[in-house]
Design a protein around this motif. Structure first.
Motif, mmCIF file in Angstrom:
data_model
loop_
_atom_site.group_PDB
_atom_site.id
_atom_site.type_symbol
_atom_site.label_atom_id
_atom_site.label_comp_id
_atom_site.label_asym_id
_atom_site.label_seq_id
_atom_site.Cartn_x
_atom_site.Cartn_y
_atom_site.Cartn_z
ATOM 1 N N GLN A 157 -51.681 76.081 58.284
ATOM 2 C CA GLN A 157 -50.819 75.554 59.339
ATOM 3 C C GLN A 157 -50.891 74.036 59.470
ATOM 4 O O GLN A 157 -49.865 73.361 59.579
ATOM 5 C CB GLN A 157 -51.148 76.232 60.673
ATOM 6 C CG GLN A 157 -50.709 77.689 60.696
ATOM 7 C CD GLN A 157 -50.690 78.274 62.095
ATOM 8 O OE1 GLN A 157 -50.198 77.656 63.028
ATOM 9 N NE2 GLN A 157 -51.230 79.463 62.241
ATOM 10 N N THR A 161 -47.733 71.524 58.693
ATOM 11 C CA THR A 161 -47.243 70.659 59.769
ATOM 12 C C THR A 161 -47.103 69.223 59.276
ATOM 13 O O THR A 161 -46.088 68.554 59.514
ATOM 14 C CB THR A 161 -48.201 70.703 60.977
ATOM 15 O OG1 THR A 161 -48.273 72.046 61.470
ATOM 16 C CG2 THR A 161 -47.708 69.784 62.092
ATOM 17 N N ALA A 181 -46.608 70.744 70.250
ATOM 18 C CA ALA A 181 -46.675 72.193 70.442
ATOM 19 C C ALA A 181 -45.437 72.876 69.865
ATOM 20 O O ALA A 181 -45.524 73.939 69.242
ATOM 21 C CB ALA A 181 -46.816 72.519 71.927
ATOM 22 N N HIS A 182 -44.278 72.240 70.069
ATOM 23 C CA HIS A 182 -43.041 72.813 69.542
ATOM 24 C C HIS A 182 -43.054 72.788 68.014
ATOM 25 O O HIS A 182 -42.625 73.742 67.356
ATOM 26 C CB HIS A 182 -41.843 72.026 70.082
ATOM 27 C CG HIS A 182 -40.563 72.797 70.033
ATOM 28 N ND1 HIS A 182 -39.483 72.519 70.834
ATOM 29 C CD2 HIS A 182 -40.184 73.854 69.274
ATOM 30 C CE1 HIS A 182 -38.502 73.366 70.571
ATOM 31 N NE2 HIS A 182 -38.902 74.178 69.618
ATOM 32 N N ARG A 185 -45.154 75.598 66.728
ATOM 33 C CA ARG A 185 -44.463 76.897 66.788
ATOM 34 C C ARG A 185 -43.465 77.035 65.645
ATOM 35 O O ARG A 185 -43.278 78.122 65.094
ATOM 36 C CB ARG A 185 -43.758 77.056 68.140
ATOM 37 C CG ARG A 185 -44.701 77.321 69.302
ATOM 38 C CD ARG A 185 -43.959 77.835 70.526
ATOM 39 N NE ARG A 185 -43.038 76.850 71.065
ATOM 40 C CZ ARG A 185 -43.378 75.931 71.962
ATOM 41 N NH1 ARG A 185 -44.628 75.863 72.401
ATOM 42 N NH2 ARG A 185 -42.482 75.073 72.423
ATOM 43 N N GLU A 188 -45.447 77.800 62.560
ATOM 44 C CA GLU A 188 -45.899 79.187 62.665
ATOM 45 C C GLU A 188 -44.784 80.146 62.272
ATOM 46 O O GLU A 188 -45.005 81.129 61.554
ATOM 47 C CB GLU A 188 -46.353 79.452 64.104
ATOM 48 C CG GLU A 188 -46.909 80.835 64.350
ATOM 49 C CD GLU A 188 -47.337 81.012 65.794
ATOM 50 O OE1 GLU A 188 -46.857 81.950 66.444
ATOM 51 O OE2 GLU A 188 -48.142 80.188 66.270
ATOM 52 N N ALA A 189 -43.572 79.841 62.718
ATOM 53 C CA ALA A 189 -42.423 80.690 62.381
ATOM 54 C C ALA A 189 -42.108 80.617 60.889
ATOM 55 O O ALA A 189 -41.779 81.630 60.262
ATOM 56 C CB ALA A 189 -41.206 80.261 63.199
ATOM 57 N N SER A 192 -44.555 82.790 58.951
ATOM 58 C CA SER A 192 -44.645 84.201 59.323
ATOM 59 C C SER A 192 -43.717 85.052 58.467
ATOM 60 O O SER A 192 -42.933 84.550 57.660
ATOM 61 C CB SER A 192 -44.300 84.379 60.803
ATOM 62 O OG SER A 192 -42.918 84.170 61.009
ATOM 63 N N ARG A 198 -36.513 81.080 66.064
ATOM 64 C CA ARG A 198 -37.382 79.901 66.124
ATOM 65 C C ARG A 198 -37.053 78.904 65.017
ATOM 66 O O ARG A 198 -37.331 77.712 65.141
ATOM 67 C CB ARG A 198 -38.852 80.327 66.019
ATOM 68 C CG ARG A 198 -39.374 81.127 67.196
ATOM 69 C CD ARG A 198 -40.791 81.613 66.939
ATOM 70 N NE ARG A 198 -40.845 82.555 65.824
ATOM 71 C CZ ARG A 198 -41.977 83.049 65.316
ATOM 72 N NH1 ARG A 198 -43.142 82.661 65.807
ATOM 73 N NH2 ARG A 198 -41.944 83.916 64.310
#
Length: 364
Positions: A157, A161, A181-182, A185, A188-189, A192, A198
């Motif tokens: 991650q 990023t 934070a956004h 996410r 993360e999406a 996944s 997202r």
């Protein structure tokens, strides 16, 4: 077995372990899970598959010497891995009958056994290599079977990023920027199994729709996975290459054997450099396409690259798998701070195994 099976759930790498029990828990509700399974037999489709480094007490199971094998573990209790499981190596004597018996199969298992043979020829279980290899052989499997392991997902991650931070800024340029934070996410999406709302800002940026966007995300994830793996692998390979040169080979050896060992060392060190160059050339294609998107705002070129990318996974995944095997097996055999000393017969076996991986292309 009890401790190792439990550990596989949390710590195993994607390239070494395919935990189909975890895939079922995560994706059984998805229609594609049942529509396009990896294995048609349900027991086999919830097994744990791993690339296993053969030990001395494993070798007798095979008619031919080999350093690694594909191991199938069928848990005794799917809800409690602590109870262990029944294991079979693909390629061991009578393995097909053992798999059929372990799966309590009454129907035709020919397709599943053929799939296991396809998996066995691969140097790793890297999901991007595996998916493309199966696809080339006409075995179409749902994407949910090619998810990243929990350990790799978490470890990637931060790298991802940083890698796509400029694209995230581009995607949210009209919305006044995006917070940390956004962005997390969004990453993360991207990593996944699901491709959902997202990722909508990225879909808009890349001007992609429906299935093409899903395929594009899968390909993108593949290149990010390889780049992340190689950040760890390059330093390890540099050290291994140096240690191969310093390896002390003991035992009786005539001039011809000594020459073979020395020549093999040089070929191996050179071969690793060739593989490294080939990998970097492939990754540069990705880097150039990504840079074109960021600097010149050309989503079409990057989109087209992503849709063509699976064609590269076969050679890229094979090369990464082979050099990863060299690095991991070497460190397994010669741990840090232990003497770099080996008997001549074992030295020849190790060097020949490494050379074979570098010199024999994967059949398609």
């Amino acid at each position: 077995m009890m401790r190792s099976l439990r550990a596989l759930e949390r710590t195993a790498s994607t390239s070494r372990v395919l935990n189909l029990l975890a895939v079922e828990a995560e994706s059984a509700h998805r229609p594609e899970y049942a529509q396009a399974p990896l294995f048609r037999n349900r027991t086999l489709n919830t097994a744990i598959v791993l690339k296993h480094r053969l030990r001395n007490d494993d070798i007798y199971l095979f008619d031919e010497a080999r350093p690694t094998a594909t191991k199938i573990i069928i848990p005794f209790d799917r809800k409690d891995l602590g109870l262990g499981g029944q294991s079979v190596f693909v390629g061991q004597r009578g393995w097909a009958d053992l798999v059929i018996e372990a799966c309590n199969a009454s129907g035709d298992m020919s397709r599943d056994l053929a799939t296991l043979r396809m998996i066995d020829v691969l140097p790793s279980l890297d999901p991007f290599l595996l998916r493309e290899h199966l696809r080339r052989h006409g075995v179409l499997v749902a994407n949910c079977y090619f998810a990243l392991s929990t350990a790799d997902y978490e470890n990637m991650q931060g790298f991802v990023t940083l890698e796509i931070s400029r694209l995230i800024e581009l995607a949210y340029r009209g919305a006044g920027g995006v917070g940390r934070a956004h962005a997390a996410r969004l990453v993360e999406a991207l990593l996944s199994t699901d491709v959902d709302e997202r990722l909508e800002p990225l879909r808009d940026t890349l001007v992609m729709e429906g299935e093409s966007f899903k395929e594009g995300v899968f390909s993108w994830k593949g290149f990010l996975y390889y780049k992340w793996m190689l950040t760890k692998l390059w330093p390890q390979l540099t050290t291994v290459g140096q240690e191969i040169g310093r390896l002390i080979v003991t035992g009786n050896k005539d001039a011809e054997t000594a020459k073979f060992v020395d020549d093999s060392r040089r070929r191996l060190q050179g071969g690793v450099l060739v593989e490294r160059s080939a990998i970097l050339r492939t990754l540069k294609v990705y880097d150039d396409a990504f840079e074109d998107l960021i600097e010149n705002g050309r989503p079409t070129a990057f989109r087209d690259f992503l849709l063509r990318a699976p064609e590269m996974f076969l050679s890229l995944g094979e090369r990464v798998g082979v050099i990863s095997h060299i690095s991991s097996y070497w460190r397994y055999r010669f741990p840090h701070d232990e003497p770099l000393t080996v008997d001549v017969e074992e030295a020849i076996d190790i060097l020949m195994d490494f050379e074979a991986g570098l010199s024999v292309p994967l059949g398609v």
